[in-house]
Motif scaffolding. Structure first.
Motif, PDB file in Angstrom:
ATOM      1  N   THR A   1      40.094  46.250  50.156  1.00  0.00           N
ATOM      2  CA  THR A   1      41.043  45.203  49.773  1.00  0.00           C
ATOM      3  C   THR A   1      40.394  44.218  48.808  1.00  0.00           C
ATOM      4  O   THR A   1      40.967  43.874  47.768  1.00  0.00           O
ATOM      5  N   ARG A   2      39.197  43.751  49.151  1.00  0.00           N
ATOM      6  CA  ARG A   2      38.508  42.796  48.274  1.00  0.00           C
ATOM      7  C   ARG A   2      38.229  43.401  46.902  1.00  0.00           C
ATOM      8  O   ARG A   2      38.370  42.727  45.872  1.00  0.00           O
ATOM      9  N   SER A   3      37.858  44.670  46.876  1.00  0.00           N
ATOM     10  CA  SER A   3      37.541  45.295  45.591  1.00  0.00           C
ATOM     11  C   SER A   3      38.770  45.386  44.699  1.00  0.00           C
ATOM     12  O   SER A   3      38.692  45.144  43.488  1.00  0.00           O
ATOM     13  N   VAL A   4      39.935  45.730  45.290  1.00  0.00           N
ATOM     14  CA  VAL A   4      41.167  45.804  44.492  1.00  0.00           C
ATOM     15  C   VAL A   4      41.528  44.430  43.952  1.00  0.00           C
ATOM     16  O   VAL A   4      41.860  44.269  42.769  1.00  0.00           O
ATOM     17  N   VAL A   5      41.454  43.401  44.807  1.00  0.00           N
ATOM     18  CA  VAL A   5      41.805  42.049  44.389  1.00  0.00           C
ATOM     19  C   VAL A   5      40.890  41.577  43.261  1.00  0.00           C
ATOM     20  O   VAL A   5      41.354  41.091  42.223  1.00  0.00           O
ATOM     21  N   LEU A   6      39.583  41.712  43.461  1.00  0.00           N
ATOM     22  CA  LEU A   6      38.640  41.206  42.472  1.00  0.00           C
ATOM     23  C   LEU A   6      38.726  41.960  41.152  1.00  0.00           C
ATOM     24  O   LEU A   6      38.705  41.358  40.070  1.00  0.00           O
ATOM     25  N   HIS A   7      38.844  43.281  41.226  1.00  0.00           N
ATOM     26  CA  HIS A   7      38.981  44.068  39.997  1.00  0.00           C
ATOM     27  C   HIS A   7      40.250  43.682  39.243  1.00  0.00           C
ATOM     28  O   HIS A   7      40.251  43.580  38.009  1.00  0.00           O
ATOM     29  N   ALA A   8      41.349  43.478  39.981  1.00  0.00           N
ATOM     30  CA  ALA A   8      42.615  43.129  39.335  1.00  0.00           C
ATOM     31  C   ALA A   8      42.529  41.772  38.649  1.00  0.00           C
ATOM     32  O   ALA A   8      42.975  41.607  37.506  1.00  0.00           O
ATOM     33  N   VAL A   9      41.961  40.791  39.335  1.00  0.00           N
ATOM     34  CA  VAL A   9      41.856  39.453  38.755  1.00  0.00           C
ATOM     35  C   VAL A   9      41.030  39.484  37.474  1.00  0.00           C
ATOM     36  O   VAL A   9      41.419  38.917  36.447  1.00  0.00           O
ATOM     37  N   VAL A  10      39.891  40.161  37.525  1.00  0.00           N
ATOM     38  CA  VAL A  10      39.001  40.195  36.358  1.00  0.00           C
ATOM     39  C   VAL A  10      39.626  40.992  35.218  1.00  0.00           C
ATOM     40  O   VAL A  10      39.468  40.644  34.038  1.00  0.00           O
ATOM     41  N   GLU A  11      40.343  42.065  35.563  1.00  0.00           N
ATOM     42  CA  GLU A  11      40.894  42.942  34.530  1.00  0.00           C
ATOM     43  C   GLU A  11      42.120  42.340  33.838  1.00  0.00           C
ATOM     44  O   GLU A  11      42.279  42.455  32.617  1.00  0.00           O
ATOM     45  N   PHE A  12      42.990  41.685  34.607  1.00  0.00           N
ATOM     46  CA  PHE A  12      44.287  41.291  34.071  1.00  0.00           C
ATOM     47  C   PHE A  12      44.359  39.841  33.598  1.00  0.00           C
ATOM     48  O   PHE A  12      45.387  39.419  33.083  1.00  0.00           O
ATOM     49  N   TYR A  13      43.287  39.057  33.793  1.00  0.00           N
ATOM     50  CA  TYR A  13      43.280  37.676  33.317  1.00  0.00           C
ATOM     51  C   TYR A  13      42.103  37.450  32.379  1.00  0.00           C
ATOM     52  O   TYR A  13      41.015  38.013  32.583  1.00  0.00           O
ATOM     53  N   ASN A  14      42.337  36.618  31.357  1.00  0.00           N
ATOM     54  CA  ASN A  14      41.261  36.321  30.417  1.00  0.00           C
ATOM     55  C   ASN A  14      40.392  35.179  30.954  1.00  0.00           C
ATOM     56  O   ASN A  14      40.645  34.626  32.028  1.00  0.00           O
ATOM     57  N   GLU A  15      39.379  34.815  30.172  1.00  0.00           N
ATOM     58  CA  GLU A  15      38.412  33.820  30.632  1.00  0.00           C
ATOM     59  C   GLU A  15      39.062  32.470  30.917  1.00  0.00           C
ATOM     60  O   GLU A  15      38.735  31.800  31.912  1.00  0.00           O
ATOM     61  N   ALA A  16      39.995  32.059  30.074  1.00  0.00           N
ATOM     62  CA  ALA A  16      40.654  30.768  30.280  1.00  0.00           C
ATOM     63  C   ALA A  16      41.502  30.785  31.549  1.00  0.00           C
ATOM     64  O   ALA A  16      41.522  29.810  32.318  1.00  0.00           O
ATOM     65  N   GLN A  17      42.206  31.871  31.797  1.00  0.00           N
ATOM     66  CA  GLN A  17      43.026  31.963  32.996  1.00  0.00           C
ATOM     67  C   GLN A  17      42.155  31.983  34.260  1.00  0.00           C
ATOM     68  O   GLN A  17      42.495  31.354  35.264  1.00  0.00           O
ATOM     69  N   LEU A  18      41.029  32.684  34.205  1.00  0.00           N
ATOM     70  CA  LEU A  18      40.114  32.682  35.342  1.00  0.00           C
ATOM     71  C   LEU A  18      39.571  31.283  35.605  1.00  0.00           C
ATOM     72  O   LEU A  18      39.417  30.867  36.754  1.00  0.00           O
ATOM     73  N   ASP A  19      39.315  30.543  34.534  1.00  0.00           N
ATOM     74  CA  ASP A  19      38.845  29.169  34.681  1.00  0.00           C
ATOM     75  C   ASP A  19      39.916  28.311  35.356  1.00  0.00           C
ATOM     76  O   ASP A  19      39.621  27.484  36.226  1.00  0.00           O
ATOM     77  N   VAL A  20      41.168  28.515  34.965  1.00  0.00           N
ATOM     78  CA  VAL A  20      42.268  27.765  35.583  1.00  0.00           C
ATOM     79  C   VAL A  20      42.360  28.090  37.079  1.00  0.00           C
ATOM     80  O   VAL A  20      42.554  27.193  37.909  1.00  0.00           O
ATOM     81  N   LEU A  21      42.203  29.364  37.433  1.00  0.00           N
ATOM     82  CA  LEU A  21      42.256  29.739  38.848  1.00  0.00           C
ATOM     83  C   LEU A  21      41.150  29.052  39.642  1.00  0.00           C
ATOM     84  O   LEU A  21      41.378  28.594  40.772  1.00  0.00           O
ATOM     85  N   GLN A  22      39.969  28.965  39.069  1.00  0.00           N
ATOM     86  CA  GLN A  22      38.874  28.275  39.751  1.00  0.00           C
ATOM     87  C   GLN A  22      39.190  26.792  39.935  1.00  0.00           C
ATOM     88  O   GLN A  22      38.901  26.204  40.987  1.00  0.00           O
ATOM     89  N   ARG A  23      39.799  26.212  38.928  1.00  0.00           N
ATOM     90  CA  ARG A  23      40.182  24.803  39.028  1.00  0.00           C
ATOM     91  C   ARG A  23      41.244  24.606  40.111  1.00  0.00           C
ATOM     92  O   ARG A  23      41.216  23.619  40.863  1.00  0.00           O
ATOM     93  N   VAL A  24      42.196  25.524  40.184  1.00  0.00           N
ATOM     94  CA  VAL A  24      43.231  25.432  41.222  1.00  0.00           C
ATOM     95  C   VAL A  24      42.590  25.529  42.605  1.00  0.00           C
ATOM     96  O   VAL A  24      42.923  24.754  43.515  1.00  0.00           O
ATOM     97  N   ASN A  25      41.658  26.471  42.769  1.00  0.00           N
ATOM     98  CA  ASN A  25      40.955  26.586  44.054  1.00  0.00           C
ATOM     99  C   ASN A  25      40.257  25.281  44.421  1.00  0.00           C
ATOM    100  O   ASN A  25      40.301  24.837  45.578  1.00  0.00           O
TER     101      ASN A  25
END
Length: 259
Positions: free
Chosen positions: A207-231
């Motif tokens: 489960t963790r591998s699917v989630v992490l691979h999907a997040v990294v694959e389908f979002y760019n660097e700026a979107q990943l940064d936004v997710l970290q800020r939301v967290n």
């Protein structure tokens, strides 16, 4: 009166290649040859070929025809064939039902079979997340996800989906601040979003591998940064309310954020 191979094939409604194939696998006996070397087929060859063609039309595999012709196995072969056809008919019925749902709901053919919400306006990242998550989430979680995605997408969620990789700091901060309360509301309405492992039908590591691979694959660097800020914003809110432990990876499902 005898017939050539082509004449025999025509009488039986088949082809030269098929007749030769039946000879090759031993289903059709080779005939005698005339003085000129050509094969001479008689009525017994025609009847035998017609029998083979009849069994093939019924769906009997060529490899099963010798067994079928043995009295002790003929009925067994037919019953197995009937069961296989019944399964095939049920599968085709399900396929027709799914096609009808796709056409009626303007859904996409590449989305999970039970997804009924209109999909024409789903961003590509959400469609990809939805497919990926269908491989791990249980039916109840997928139903909740479908309910979430059926709603309208908020303005800030649309901005997040369209966020370019080189988005400036201020834009990232503003979008994160707008997404944080929406994400909190989504988690309250759909608790599984805060603990996907508990809602998964797979092992925790998978489960963790699917989630992490999907997040990294389908979002760019700026979107990943936004997710970290939301967290970070959600964790700070939990701390302010006296919560000892914030929700794990609170914004890791952002495919449906703001829906």
């Amino acid at each position: 009166m005898t017939w050539s191979t082509s004449q025999l094939a025509e009488l039986a409604g088949t082809t030269l290649k098929t007749v030769r194939h039946y000879h090759g696998i031993g289903l059709l006996e080779e005939p005698e040859r005339a003085s000129n070397g050509y094969k001479r087929y008689g009525i017994k060859h025609l009847v035998r070929l017609l029998r083979i063609r009849r069994l093939v039309d019924l769906g009997v595999p060529l490899s099963d025809i010798p067994s079928f012709e043995a009295d002790e196995r003929g009925e067994q072969v037919l019953r197995a064939l009937d069961a296989e056809l019944a399964r095939s008919i049920e599968r085709q019925k399900r396929m027709r039902q799914e096609l009808a749902a796709i056409l009626a709901n303007r859904a996409s053919a590449d989305l999970p079979a039970d997804f009924r919400a209109p999909a024409h306006d789903l961003p590509e990242s959400q469609r990809s997340f939805l497919l990926a998550y269908s491989s791990i989430l249980n039916p109840a979680a997928m139903a909740a996800l479908q309910e979430q995605l059926a709603g309208p997408r908020s303005a800030v969620a649309a901005q997040f989906e369209a966020l370019p990789e080189d988005a400036p700091e201020e834009v990232r901060r503003r979008i994160a601040e707008g997404l944080a309360p929406e994400t909190r509301k989504q988690q309250e309405d759909h608790p599984f979003l805060s603990d996907l492992e508990a809602s998964s039908r797979r092992e925790a590591a998978i489960t963790r591998s699917v989630v992490l691979h999907a997040v990294v694959e389908f979002y760019n660097e700026a979107q990943l940064d936004v997710l970290q800020r939301v967290n970070a914003l959600l964790a700070a809110g939990d701390a302010a309310r006296g919560s000892a432990d914030g929700p794990p990876e609170a914004a890791r499902w952002k495919g449906g954020a703001g829906r």
